[in-house]
Design an enzyme around this catalytic site. Sequence first.
Site, PDB file in Angstrom:
ATOM      1  N   HIS A 177       0.818  -1.210   0.000  1.00  0.00           N
ATOM      2  CA  HIS A 177       0.000   0.000   0.000  1.00  0.00           C
ATOM      3  C   HIS A 177       0.850   1.258   0.000  1.00  0.00           C
ATOM      4  CE1 HIS A 177      -2.697  -3.091   1.643  1.00  0.00           C
ATOM      5  NE2 HIS A 177      -3.646  -2.420   1.016  1.00  0.00           N
ATOM      6  N   ASP A 197       0.344   4.348   4.364  1.00  0.00           N
ATOM      7  CA  ASP A 197       0.333   4.352   2.898  1.00  0.00           C
ATOM      8  C   ASP A 197      -0.016   5.700   2.296  1.00  0.00           C
ATOM      9  OD1 ASP A 197      -2.304   4.526   3.558  1.00  0.00           O
ATOM     10  OD2 ASP A 197      -2.839   2.516   2.884  1.00  0.00           O
ATOM     11  N   GLY A 198      -0.144   6.733   3.111  1.00  0.00           N
ATOM     12  CA  GLY A 198      -0.328   8.071   2.586  1.00  0.00           C
ATOM     13  C   GLY A 198      -1.703   8.393   2.057  1.00  0.00           C
ATOM     14  N   GLY A 229      -8.720   9.638   1.912  1.00  0.00           N
ATOM     15  CA  GLY A 229      -9.836   8.912   2.488  1.00  0.00           C
ATOM     16  C   GLY A 229     -10.783   9.816   3.255  1.00  0.00           C
ATOM     17  N   THR A 242      -9.794   1.742   7.397  1.00  0.00           N
ATOM     18  CA  THR A 242     -10.106   1.737   8.822  1.00  0.00           C
ATOM     19  C   THR A 242     -10.838   2.996   9.233  1.00  0.00           C
ATOM     20  OG1 THR A 242      -8.088   0.455   9.202  1.00  0.00           O
ATOM     21  CG2 THR A 242      -9.112   1.482  11.117  1.00  0.00           C
ATOM     22  N   SER A 243     -10.353   4.155   8.780  1.00  0.00           N
ATOM     23  CA  SER A 243     -10.983   5.399   9.207  1.00  0.00           C
ATOM     24  C   SER A 243     -12.430   5.478   8.733  1.00  0.00           C
ATOM     25  CB  SER A 243     -10.194   6.608   8.701  1.00  0.00           C
ATOM     26  OG  SER A 243     -10.287   6.730   7.296  1.00  0.00           O
ATOM     27  N   ASP A 294      -0.423  10.753  15.233  1.00  0.00           N
ATOM     28  CA  ASP A 294      -1.192   9.820  14.418  1.00  0.00           C
ATOM     29  C   ASP A 294      -2.143  10.577  13.496  1.00  0.00           C
ATOM     30  OD1 ASP A 294      -2.366   7.053  13.891  1.00  0.00           O
ATOM     31  OD2 ASP A 294      -4.124   8.209  14.526  1.00  0.00           O
ATOM     32  N   PRO A 295      -2.183  10.256  12.207  1.00  0.00           N
ATOM     33  CA  PRO A 295      -3.038  11.003  11.278  1.00  0.00           C
ATOM     34  C   PRO A 295      -4.521  10.895  11.601  1.00  0.00           C
ATOM     35  CG  PRO A 295      -2.077   9.077  10.201  1.00  0.00           C
ATOM     36  CD  PRO A 295      -1.368   9.240  11.498  1.00  0.00           C
TER      37      PRO A 295
END
Length: 599
Positions: A217, A394-395, A400, A440-441, A552-553
Amino acid sequence: MTHIVNDPLEFANDSLRGFAAANREYVVPVAGGVVTVEEPVSGRVSLVVGGGSGHYPAFAGWVGPGLAQGAVCGNVFASPSASQVASVIRTADAGAGTLVLFGNYAGDVLHFTAGAEETRQEGIDVRTVAISDDIASNDVAHSDDRRGIAGDLLVVKVAGAAAARGDSLDDVHRLAEKANRCTRSIGVAFSGCTMPGADEPLFTVEVGTYSLGLGIHGEAGLSEHTLVSAVELAQSLVQLVLAEEPDREHSYQGRVAVLVNGLGATGREELFILYAFIEEALMKAGVTPVMPVVDEQVSSLDMAGVSLSVMFLDEELEQLWCSPCDSPAFHRGAVAPSGKRRRVEDLSVRKVFDQGSEQSRQQAERACDALAQLARTAAQAEQILGRLDAIGGDGDHGQGMVHGSSAAARAAREAVEARAGLASTLKYAGQAWADGAGGTSGALWGEAFAAASEALSDDDCADEADLLAAIATGAEAIQKIGGAKLGEKTMVGASAPFAQAIREAVARGDAPSQIWKQAVAAAQIGADMTANEVATRGRARTHGDATLGHPDPGAVSFALLVGRLQKWMDDQGAQWDVHERGELPVLERARTATPDKAR
């Protein structure tokens, strides 16, 4: 970088549309992905595969006789949503049950499990297997928690062959699990890949070196090494995969299926050079390759690199590995077409709204306006969030969030125009967020909206206490569905303090405006504190200390959106620019993040 693109956010959809048009003799598009053009054989087990886009030919390229009957296709590097999974399962199932195969990533596990459960409740016997072949992502004692990379093809081939010969669902499931246990992969990257629309790669590899243990990814490898000759590289890769070779017993006699897989920008001639020395190294170790595959089968956009996958064969697995199949991207032997083309019905779930009371509809309109502001904010922060996510992932987090929030805003507007109340509007928006974002988000935000909607009503007008309780319930659902804890460097780092602050302030009897400010401050502090944590869950887990110093993003985006929601409520209609305001310290830290560092 990507040169042929219209809207980068529509890259996956545009690519899938072109793929289906170019392969009409194999597939037809359905909601969520594609299915075989041939009429399914009644009473035969169906195989559904899937994951994010950007890995062609995985996964749509493996749909055809002897392989999969359907593929669920998510956004670039993001898992498809649960509703997309359910849609493809419904269409592919032929009455004998369906096995679903996907890579072992948090978002895929959440969405594919939920989609399987949804269709299971409708009466379809659905089983799942999360493929976990990447030896770099965990040790042998925790092999079931490894990532799924190019070994996906080997497992899909075995399961597809078993289904095609008429095996029961129990047996197809057993063989897929067995194939997964017997499959090992390791990959190297010579350069990073670039997301559609971006002007720089997710990570870089210094000239004269290679990155070992990459993910598919766009994740960087786990260590850097001086570039060596083809023979030395082949020997190193073979040594790594054979380190977990089973004992030579009656069932395993040193025969392996082999895949030398290109990652998108490595020429076929280079792959053949490497395979020649891989075969020599295998034979020297007393291991015989069986029907090797040298090709791009699980790519990573335009990444330069290669992976080696082997499956340790017994007689049962070898027979299935060698059996015929035919798909757009993988062929073996001759497969006679049935000649019967399927009639595809739209089996996706229709959205039906109950009309809300006048007061509830007014609150739904307000929620719709708020979601539009969140979508705008996510779009403005897309590059910052993507750059932050590229450090240990994975940026794709920024992209997303844009997909999810904009889909939720559109869905809320549709619900409001249908005269839905507040609860239905939030529920529909959450489903759309999960569908639009995937990953996930997407699952977490979708569940947050669903939980909040269940605490509200379409009939009654919610007072401030009701709204605060519903918001806290939604934030708490993020931890419940994901299972993460504080300190593990996830979205929970911001969502849990946010919910706790609301509960505590309500208990004290604080004014609603003060409650919001306290909760937002807690979320921002929590997000910033994740910079001091080492990732122990999700894709960033494999990079350990490399994520230190960067928040964490998911936590950053949560704090960003609830902070903007507070601003909107304080000053409705105000225009703001996420790049100009300095009230979110987490963004200041994220803005300086860079994935281009030693691994």
